[in-house]
Design a protein around this motif. Structure first.
Motif, short mmCIF file in Angstrom:
data_model
loop_
_atom_site.label_atom_id
_atom_site.label_comp_id
_atom_site.label_asym_id
_atom_site.label_seq_id
_atom_site.Cartn_x
_atom_site.Cartn_y
_atom_site.Cartn_z
N PHE A 178 29.79 32.24 29.87
CA PHE A 178 30.76 31.66 31.51
C PHE A 178 31.09 30.63 31.92
O PHE A 178 32.17 30.16 32.74
CB PHE A 178 30.94 32.93 32.78
N ASP A 179 29.90 29.52 31.82
CA ASP A 179 29.44 28.30 31.77
C ASP A 179 30.43 27.38 31.08
O ASP A 179 29.81 27.03 30.61
CB ASP A 179 28.60 27.99 32.68
N ASN A 180 31.32 26.65 32.00
CA ASN A 180 31.80 25.33 30.60
C ASN A 180 30.98 24.15 31.19
O ASN A 180 32.01 23.39 30.91
CB ASN A 180 33.26 25.07 30.61
N TYR A 181 30.37 24.25 32.29
CA TYR A 181 29.70 22.55 31.76
C TYR A 181 29.22 22.29 31.27
O TYR A 181 28.81 21.41 30.49
CB TYR A 181 28.28 23.22 33.17
N THR A 182 28.19 22.95 29.75
CA THR A 182 27.66 23.05 29.35
C THR A 182 29.00 23.68 28.06
O THR A 182 29.24 24.23 27.72
CB THR A 182 26.65 23.25 28.43
N ARG A 183 29.16 23.23 26.37
CA ARG A 183 30.06 23.50 25.83
C ARG A 183 29.44 25.26 25.30
O ARG A 183 29.72 26.19 24.89
CB ARG A 183 29.71 23.14 24.64
N ASN A 184 28.43 25.45 25.15
CA ASN A 184 27.09 27.06 25.22
C ASN A 184 25.88 27.02 25.56
O ASN A 184 25.63 25.88 26.56
CB ASN A 184 26.74 26.64 23.46
N VAL A 185 25.52 27.62 25.64
CA VAL A 185 24.16 28.03 26.17
C VAL A 185 23.29 28.12 25.52
O VAL A 185 23.42 28.91 24.12
CB VAL A 185 23.81 29.45 27.28
N LEU A 186 22.50 27.01 25.08
CA LEU A 186 21.28 26.75 24.34
C LEU A 186 19.78 28.37 24.64
O LEU A 186 19.89 28.44 25.47
CB LEU A 186 20.71 25.36 24.61
N ASP A 187 20.00 29.09 23.60
CA ASP A 187 18.88 30.24 23.98
C ASP A 187 17.47 29.88 23.36
O ASP A 187 17.68 30.43 21.82
CB ASP A 187 19.51 31.78 23.16
N LEU A 188 16.78 29.61 24.14
CA LEU A 188 15.08 29.02 23.53
C LEU A 188 14.27 30.44 23.43
O LEU A 188 14.04 30.25 22.59
CB LEU A 188 15.07 28.19 24.19
N ALA A 189 14.61 31.63 23.57
CA ALA A 189 14.33 32.09 23.56
C ALA A 189 14.47 33.62 22.47
O ALA A 189 13.86 34.03 22.32
CB ALA A 189 14.63 33.77 25.13
N ALA A 190 15.51 32.99 22.02
CA ALA A 190 15.90 33.35 20.85
C ALA A 190 15.28 32.22 19.62
O ALA A 190 14.34 33.33 18.61
CB ALA A 190 17.48 32.96 20.50
N VAL A 191 14.85 31.88 19.59
CA VAL A 191 13.68 31.09 19.03
C VAL A 191 12.91 31.05 19.32
O VAL A 191 12.26 31.55 17.77
CB VAL A 191 13.93 29.34 19.03
N VAL A 192 12.29 31.32 20.30
CA VAL A 192 10.90 32.30 19.91
C VAL A 192 10.80 33.65 19.66
O VAL A 192 9.44 34.34 18.95
CB VAL A 192 10.03 31.66 21.44
N ALA A 193 11.89 34.30 19.75
CA ALA A 193 11.85 35.71 19.20
C ALA A 193 11.67 35.83 17.67
O ALA A 193 11.42 36.65 17.40
CB ALA A 193 13.48 36.54 19.62
N LEU A 194 12.51 34.75 16.82
CA LEU A 194 12.81 34.93 15.88
C LEU A 194 11.91 34.63 15.28
O LEU A 194 11.64 35.21 14.16
CB LEU A 194 14.24 33.22 15.01
N LYS A 195 11.16 33.38 15.22
CA LYS A 195 9.29 32.83 15.36
C LYS A 195 8.46 34.21 14.72
O LYS A 195 7.64 33.91 13.73
CB LYS A 195 8.97 32.35 15.98
N GLN A 196 9.07 35.44 15.96
CA GLN A 196 8.09 36.47 15.99
C GLN A 196 8.75 37.71 15.12
O GLN A 196 7.61 38.08 14.19
CB GLN A 196 7.75 37.27 17.55
N ILE A 197 10.08 37.93 14.76
CA ILE A 197 10.55 39.23 14.54
C ILE A 197 10.34 38.82 12.85
O ILE A 197 10.00 39.17 12.26
CB ILE A 197 11.37 38.85 14.84
N THR A 198 10.57 36.90 12.44
CA THR A 198 10.77 36.86 11.25
C THR A 198 9.12 35.87 10.24
O THR A 198 9.37 35.18 11.61
CB THR A 198 12.23 36.13 10.61
#
Lengths: 290, 290, 290, 290
Positions: A178-198
């Motif tokens: 929802f915030d357009n201060y940044t273009r998108n929201v970088l989701d580093l928790a996804a990085v951590v999760a992906l390293k655990q899941i795959t």
């Protein structure tokens, strides 16, 4: 809960290594940094980039030749002529090259010229493209969709792998919010999760995530600190003149500084970044490029 | 674009230092780590926590006594009895204490007992509370609203400061998004942006951001790497028995390990984490607690 | 799944009726339309509004005197002087009045002057305020939080009702999303869901939801068609001069036209809208206003 | 602000009419209702659907034969055999048929068998597919992407039209948001905005938007009330046995009732819904189907 089979982390220390050249591989102790402009604009532009980066710790080049643009009237990329540019800088500077593939019809040509095929966010669930990339014969850099859940992202990788191509690298590049201060929201928790899941390598694109160059370097450090296997960062000889995404590209000097600043962070979490050969080091040119 | 006056970064090296005890200050080279349970459940619980953490690099304790709960039928916190517990552990273990304030009527009592008053996400734009906290006489830990823009967050701090209290620490704790794999999305770009926009210290709460304990440690490292001035992390003697947010609390052992693992990352970005006195070190109890 | 007790729909035809004046009630066959400016600016302004609307099907007036503003430097509302204005127009034009309450300290004064107390989006989970409103002795208009789930919204109402006040009207007013073409996303599915989950009246605020006046009328019709029990719509004598939210306010003429255009839609779904007495009808002024 | 050229509303009363059969057209006074199952499962299933719906005001059939599924292991649709089923019911019941196209390679076959090609949400920015559909020779039903802005949606239509195909119908089908009570958030303000921005017909898919059948009918009414040119609604002979999206499909009886209940709402906003010939009316079967 996430019903992946082939890409799922089945035992703790399984880690896929995705090799894109003799010396560059994702998923090992050494991180892979990919740099380059959003769009390939000319041979001269790409040579300038490669000259600056070849001596740094940047190990691979990026540059779009088929560009997914919101408007049909925006520049759609150099197309095949751009592939030729990529092939030349690849050969001249001995750096592997990554570029985006947008349709099944482009796979063969792109796979002939470059070392890794990128699937952009808008195509993350273009399932027919994913299936066809199962037979591409080259590694795939799969970017997360603009609003893809972690499950959908993992299953998109499963499409490629289950159709025959085990060499998939995941890339977190920010999600819509929802915030357009940044273009998108970088989701580093996804990085951590992906390293655990795959067991696939996971890299981060902070440039597209935030869309403002002054935020890129600290987030690149954060990505390394939380376990990313690499980064893909936009840089341009004259950022403000970039034909696309000018607001987020780093200058080549800033790119080199950024990469250097990542080294202590990598070491702090047990990783390494490749040796710097010296900024601006220029190898003997190869006389006859294909 | 963001029209803050008092909290705006007006010259490059201005950095507010927020002191919450003689030795604990936010905004300096040394990071501040706050640990403790979501909810104060008993003196015994808080003593166990404090005993474990006092010898580690955790410098302050957290614990809610007034709890904002979605349901009116959920446990609303120990209230004043909980404040008494906090006062006792604070005195016994010589650690500053942070707790949440939910209404103007609570300010005076809380400010008497603890060292820092937290404004929770749901009250980030409770403007009358913010104005009143301008006169609280104690530092404020202001958490970002569930869907607050960066501008709204900065301006909420401006409310407190413009009403008389310059000691505000901002806390990024995740924002709402579409994927329920994590509870919220930790927005580290906001941390970087806030450090550029304001001169206030900025800390990160990875526990509430992700809601899954196995993701907390890597994200804590990421927060440190991108420039956060501290962390607030949930831990509990028996996480699975926590009366609230059980899924995200770390065990006390894991909390101590996590904090130790942050030290090389802090050093890599030119920051420090306070000395460890030794896990489990127990000071001579003070005989007569107020 | 949603653990409401008092507000939960326990048997199919239970419907709470919330009466705010002798003739105006939410939850019956007749829809309630509330109109007026975002902010009370002067007695003259409110009189102009009331004169235009009293003869239309608009049955109640809105106008903020305590304003939740992102910036502490923005106009914070007329405060008590504004309450006095509301009391005067209420009495002169015999229309019930709704205004926002922002803190516990304001409840008594507001409840003395107006017919319904509005809780704004930013305070939907200000639980201490909700509890106190349980004793307000006047009906509550509870607006959905900017990023509140349907469950959280229902449970916020449960707070008020379980603390003694059964007269709660829910108001959907748009939620935060990624597209800034509209200010928020109007979530009419929430209206349908809330009508199924609870026995409380549910109304819609299309003005704040979309933030563009040219979108308001069609969405007001949609709200009626899907079962809303009423609408709250912003209008202003000179919309472009409104001190707040100028972009979304209707002119008074457009407001009256809009309400007329809702009548056939209401009939199509078995509802009614009150009789029009004739635009501009002016009752005999009461000589001595309190 | 939105730089569309060909699809932009250039003068107030321009409205594209998209004809998909001799008697069925989108964009006129008469609304178009499309019904049918998420997935074509068998000829028997589709015949049961068509028998029920042909006598109602439902004017076109939907049914997926190429299915975009999150998992590569989920049923991917009947493929060409499904196209044959669609062709048979189309001919037997004289109803135009809509189905999804997922790749350029499928366009020719699908365009041979059906009357309208649907682009699914996941492919809304599959630009190469959009370009190719410019030459499909059949009308396109373009669904909004899961997190597409209104601008991106409009520009996706511009891709199709600028590549040669003026017959594009837009479909709002819900966007991703934080609340999982509904599957997505139906954004009816987008419908209103799209009608103002473009001259293309705009329809609504409430089934995919909310994912719960009990919410579909009121939202269908809301869509009609705010100006939608039609609806696409999922229904199934045995909803709970549907191979996909079982939770959102209506029974055939409920589908017919819903459509009938829309008629007064359509009239209230100056639109019509086609005559009912009588539920279950069965025409003389055609002896020799291709």
């Amino acid at each position: 809960m996430i019903n992946a089979k082939l890409v799922a982390q089945s035992h703790p220390n399984h880690q896929t290594i995705v090799q894109i050249s003799e010396t560059v591989a994702f998923g090992g102790k050494e991180l892979v940094i990919i740099g380059g402009p959003c769009t390939v604009e000319s041979l001269e532009q790409m040579e300038t980039v490669a000259q600056h980066l070849e001596g740094s710790s940047v190990q691979a080049l990026r540059g779009g030749v088929y560009k997914p643009r919101t408007s049909p009237y925006a520049f759609q990329g150099m197309g095949e002529a751009g592939l030729d540019v990529l092939a030349q800088v690849r050969s001249l500077y001995n750096m592997p090259v990554v570029t985006e593939v947008m349709s099944i019809a482009q796979i063969e040509a792109i796979a002939t010229y470059v070392d890794m095929l990128q699937v952009g966010s808008r195509n993350m669930q273009n399932f027919d493209l994913l299936k066809a990339l199962g037979q591409a014969g080259k590694p795939i850099l799969l970017k997360r969709g603009l609003a893809a859940t972690i499950e959908e992202f993992v299953m998109a990788a499963e499409y490629v792998v289950s159709h025959g191509n085990p060499d998939v690298v995941l890339c977190e590049r920010g999600i819509r919010s929802f915030d357009n201060y940044t273009r998108n929201v970088l989701d580093l928790a996804a990085v951590v999760a992906l390293k655990q899941i795959t067991h696939l390598p996971v890299i981060v694109d902070p440039s597209h995530a935030v869309g403002k160059r002054e935020l890129v370097a600290p987030l690149a450090k954060a990505a390394v600190a939380c376990g990313a296997d690499g980064l893909i960062i936009e840089c341009h000889p004259e950022p403000e003149k970039s034909v696309s995404d000018a607001r987020q590209a780093l200058s080549l000097e800033d790119m080199v500084s950024l990469v250097d600043s990542l080294k202590p962070v990598a070491l702090a979490v047990g990783r390494t970044i490749s040796e710097t050969k010296g900024v601006g080091f220029k190898p003997t040119p190869i006389c006859c490029v294909a």
